[in-house]
Design a protein around this motif. Sequence first.
Motif, short mmCIF file in Angstrom:
data_model
loop_
_atom_site.label_atom_id
_atom_site.label_comp_id
_atom_site.label_asym_id
_atom_site.label_seq_id
_atom_site.Cartn_x
_atom_site.Cartn_y
_atom_site.Cartn_z
N PRO A 4 1.15 -1.26 0.08
CA PRO A 4 -0.15 0.01 0.06
C PRO A 4 0.79 1.36 -0.15
CG PRO A 4 -0.73 -1.41 1.76
CD PRO A 4 0.67 -2.08 1.08
N ARG A 5 0.35 2.27 -0.61
CA ARG A 5 1.11 3.60 -0.54
C ARG A 5 0.26 4.42 0.20
NH1 ARG A 5 0.77 5.55 -6.23
NH2 ARG A 5 -0.10 7.10 -4.97
N LEU A 6 1.21 5.58 0.55
CA LEU A 6 0.75 6.58 1.12
C LEU A 6 1.22 8.03 0.48
CD1 LEU A 6 -0.33 7.98 3.96
CD2 LEU A 6 2.23 7.82 4.80
N ASN A 28 -12.54 9.06 -6.44
CA ASN A 28 -11.47 7.95 -7.05
C ASN A 28 -11.64 6.84 -5.74
OD1 ASN A 28 -9.68 6.12 -7.18
ND2 ASN A 28 -8.01 7.37 -8.26
N PRO A 29 -12.48 5.83 -5.94
CA PRO A 29 -12.62 4.87 -4.93
C PRO A 29 -11.22 3.97 -4.45
CG PRO A 29 -13.30 3.90 -6.85
CD PRO A 29 -13.19 5.34 -6.90
N ASP A 84 -2.68 -0.58 7.50
CA ASP A 84 -2.95 -2.06 7.44
C ASP A 84 -3.94 -2.63 6.46
OD1 ASP A 84 -0.67 -2.11 8.79
OD2 ASP A 84 -1.52 -2.69 10.68
N VAL A 85 -5.32 -1.96 6.24
CA VAL A 85 -6.39 -2.27 5.69
C VAL A 85 -6.38 -1.73 4.40
CG1 VAL A 85 -7.93 -2.29 7.68
CG2 VAL A 85 -7.77 -0.50 6.50
N LEU A 86 -5.37 -1.32 3.89
CA LEU A 86 -5.35 -0.75 2.50
C LEU A 86 -5.17 -2.04 1.66
CD1 LEU A 86 -3.26 2.54 2.37
CD2 LEU A 86 -5.65 2.21 2.14
N SER A 87 -6.04 -2.15 0.55
CA SER A 87 -5.65 -3.40 -0.39
C SER A 87 -4.35 -2.76 -1.50
CB SER A 87 -7.00 -3.59 -1.26
OG SER A 87 -8.07 -3.78 -0.30
N PRO A 88 -4.09 -3.77 -2.11
CA PRO A 88 -3.02 -3.67 -2.94
C PRO A 88 -3.66 -2.57 -4.05
CG PRO A 88 -3.03 -6.08 -2.52
CD PRO A 88 -4.00 -5.60 -1.85
N GLY A 89 -2.77 -1.77 -4.38
CA GLY A 89 -3.35 -0.69 -5.60
C GLY A 89 -4.17 0.31 -4.64
N GLY A 177 -0.23 9.32 -11.92
CA GLY A 177 1.12 9.22 -12.57
C GLY A 177 2.23 8.50 -11.63
N ALA A 178 1.81 8.51 -10.29
CA ALA A 178 2.64 7.88 -9.19
C ALA A 178 2.26 6.26 -8.92
CB ALA A 178 2.60 8.78 -8.06
N THR A 179 1.20 6.03 -9.75
CA THR A 179 0.55 4.63 -9.35
C THR A 179 1.58 3.45 -9.45
OG1 THR A 179 -1.60 5.46 -9.71
CG2 THR A 179 -1.26 2.91 -9.54
N PRO A 180 1.82 2.66 -8.56
CA PRO A 180 3.20 1.55 -8.43
C PRO A 180 2.62 0.59 -9.55
CG PRO A 180 1.86 1.22 -6.58
CD PRO A 180 1.21 2.48 -7.19
#
Length: 180
Positions: A4-6, A28-29, A84-89, A177-180
Amino acid sequence: MTAPRLAAVVGPSGVGKDSLIAALTAANPRLRPLRRVITRPADDTEPFQSATEAQFDTMLADDAFLLHWSAHGLRYGIPRAGIDVLSPGETGLANLSRGVLDQAARAVPSLVVLSVTAPAEVLARRLAGRGRECEAQIAARLARLRPAPPRTARVVQIDNGGPLDRAVDLALSALSGATP
């Protein structure tokens, strides 16, 4: 699995960080607001979890915070549970103090900083509208020196001195643009 990103949303008081976070999460969900814990009584001016000094101390002792800091006679924390509860992406959006950005960059290497700005007269008007500080306190806030952003994070300037929609578009573009 992608970590997860911050995205740290930073800027002076009155620049509209909480408004920007709310508008971004509505647009953006995959963007999730991270609720801060603040040692201040609950009110309707911004979303946060109110805590007493004793409650904050207990959370700190329990290692419940990913980040924590003190400012303006208050203590602030970003609970680990929110990250911790953030999903990938997904990206967590946190209203942070600029003074804690180095700590945030160490804790989350993929940190993106949205540095929100607005002209001084806009900030003064917004702060006065809150009714929490007198004119001298507002002037002192506006005169404070700003710490430099961390060199280890991507920093994007977002002008929020005009329509919120424009700032949202700039921030969404920067985050996509910064999305992994």
